[in-house]
Design an enzyme around this catalytic site. Structure first.
Site, mmCIF file in Angstrom:
data_model
loop_
_atom_site.group_PDB
_atom_site.id
_atom_site.type_symbol
_atom_site.label_atom_id
_atom_site.label_comp_id
_atom_site.label_asym_id
_atom_site.label_seq_id
_atom_site.Cartn_x
_atom_site.Cartn_y
_atom_site.Cartn_z
ATOM 1 N N ASP A 1 9.944 48.086 29.427
ATOM 2 C CA ASP A 1 10.979 47.362 30.157
ATOM 3 C C ASP A 1 11.903 48.416 30.754
ATOM 4 O O ASP A 1 12.584 49.140 30.024
ATOM 5 C CB ASP A 1 11.744 46.439 29.198
ATOM 6 C CG ASP A 1 12.788 45.586 29.909
ATOM 7 O OD1 ASP A 1 13.170 45.913 31.050
ATOM 8 O OD2 ASP A 1 13.246 44.593 29.311
ATOM 9 N N SER B 1 12.683 50.863 50.658
ATOM 10 C CA SER B 1 12.501 49.680 51.495
ATOM 11 C C SER B 1 13.143 49.934 52.852
ATOM 12 O O SER B 1 14.057 50.765 52.976
ATOM 13 C CB SER B 1 13.154 48.455 50.837
ATOM 14 O OG SER B 1 13.227 47.367 51.737
ATOM 15 N N TYR C 1 20.309 43.501 47.160
ATOM 16 C CA TYR C 1 19.053 44.252 47.197
ATOM 17 C C TYR C 1 19.176 45.399 48.197
ATOM 18 O O TYR C 1 18.816 46.547 47.898
ATOM 19 C CB TYR C 1 17.916 43.315 47.582
ATOM 20 C CG TYR C 1 16.573 43.980 47.749
ATOM 21 C CD1 TYR C 1 15.812 44.351 46.640
ATOM 22 C CD2 TYR C 1 16.046 44.226 49.017
ATOM 23 C CE1 TYR C 1 14.577 44.959 46.792
ATOM 24 C CE2 TYR C 1 14.809 44.835 49.177
ATOM 25 C CZ TYR C 1 14.078 45.197 48.067
ATOM 26 O OH TYR C 1 12.860 45.805 48.225
ATOM 27 N N LYS D 1 19.027 49.527 47.669
ATOM 28 C CA LYS D 1 18.061 50.376 48.367
ATOM 29 C C LYS D 1 18.758 51.468 49.182
ATOM 30 O O LYS D 1 18.222 52.570 49.330
ATOM 31 C CB LYS D 1 17.149 49.522 49.246
ATOM 32 C CG LYS D 1 16.200 48.636 48.436
ATOM 33 C CD LYS D 1 15.314 49.452 47.508
ATOM 34 C CE LYS D 1 14.285 48.608 46.773
ATOM 35 N NZ LYS D 1 13.406 49.423 45.908
#
Length: 251
Positions: free
Chosen positions: A63, A143, A160, A164
């Site tokens: 994890d 990304s 998000y 990034k």
């Protein structure tokens, strides 16, 4: 690192999507790959698939939100193989939450996974590569959101995108640290456009993803081929940032 046979790689988020595709490619090129992810059943299935390939695949249930488990993976690599040549930081998540009225818990999941766990893995990889004096390579699967915040995709991926952008900054900061220490470690941030992965499904944003149905899309094999291209370049060549988009992408 023009020859990959027998070299050791660690791939995070190896159970699906880009991580799975990259793992396949590295093993098929003769590497010893340690894949880590939470979903043990998927890692087991991948191990069966790759058992007759030129390289070797080992897997650990990890994890990435738990630092002790990340550290255990590096201890395993050091004990079993003595060195690490390639780290692919692929594990990442998106959550359906905005910045103006978002959920702190979801923000933390995104930032802890996409930035903090990546930083921990990177630190441990650099330490091991420096100690063993290998010619190393660290790849961050970033990304297109790490370069721009496309307005048309809406506000629910803004955290998000924030994470990034952090990976983009971290890549350059790492490059400068490596330069100052004169280490033989290269680093690249790969910024893909839309890729056929489970990212939006995992975030329960399938409906959101419908807007991409008419958009050209990359395959995980495309990202895997990009990783192979990078790590087999001559050792004096470094590409700190690489953007890969499907032809005619619409945002």
């Amino acid at each position: 690192m023009t020859s990959l046979k027998g070299k050791v790689a660690l791939v995070t988020g190896a159970s699906s999507g880009n991580g799975q595709g990259i793992t396949r490619a590295l093993v098929k090129h003769g590497m010893i790959v340690v894949g880590v992810a939470r979903r043990l059943d998927r890692l087991e299935a991948l191990a069966k698939e790759l058992k007759n390939e030129p390289g070797k695949f080992h897997y650990l249930q990890v994890d990435m939100l738990k630092e002790d488990q990340i550290l255990s993976a590096f201890q395993f690599i050091k004990k079993e193989f003595g060195a690490l040549h390639v780290l692919v930081n692929n594990a990442g998540v998106a959550r359906n939450t905005s910045l103006s009225d978002g959920d702190t818990k979801l923000w933390k999941e995104v930032l802890d996974t996409n930035i903090l766990s990546l930083a921990i893995a990177t630190r441990e990889a650099v330490r091991m590569m420096e100690e063993t004096k290998v010619e190393g390579y660290i790849v961050h699967i970033n990304s297109i959101f790490g370069l721009t915040v496309p307005y048309k995709v809406g506000k629910d991926l803004n955290m998000y995108a924030t994470s990034k952008y952090g990976v983009t900054a971290m890549t350059e900061a790492l490059r400068l640290e490596i330069l100052n220490k004169k280490l033989k470690i290269r680093v690249t941030s790969i910024c893909p456009g839309v890729v056929a992965t489970e990212l939006l499904q995992a975030a329960k944003m399938e409906k959101f993803g419908e807007q991409f149905k008419d958009n050209p899309i990359l395959k995980t094999e495309d990202i895997a081929a990009t990783v192979i291209f990078l790590i087999t370049l001559p050792g004096h060549v470094e590409i700190p940032s690489l953007t890969i988009r499907p032809l005619w992408e619409q945002f």
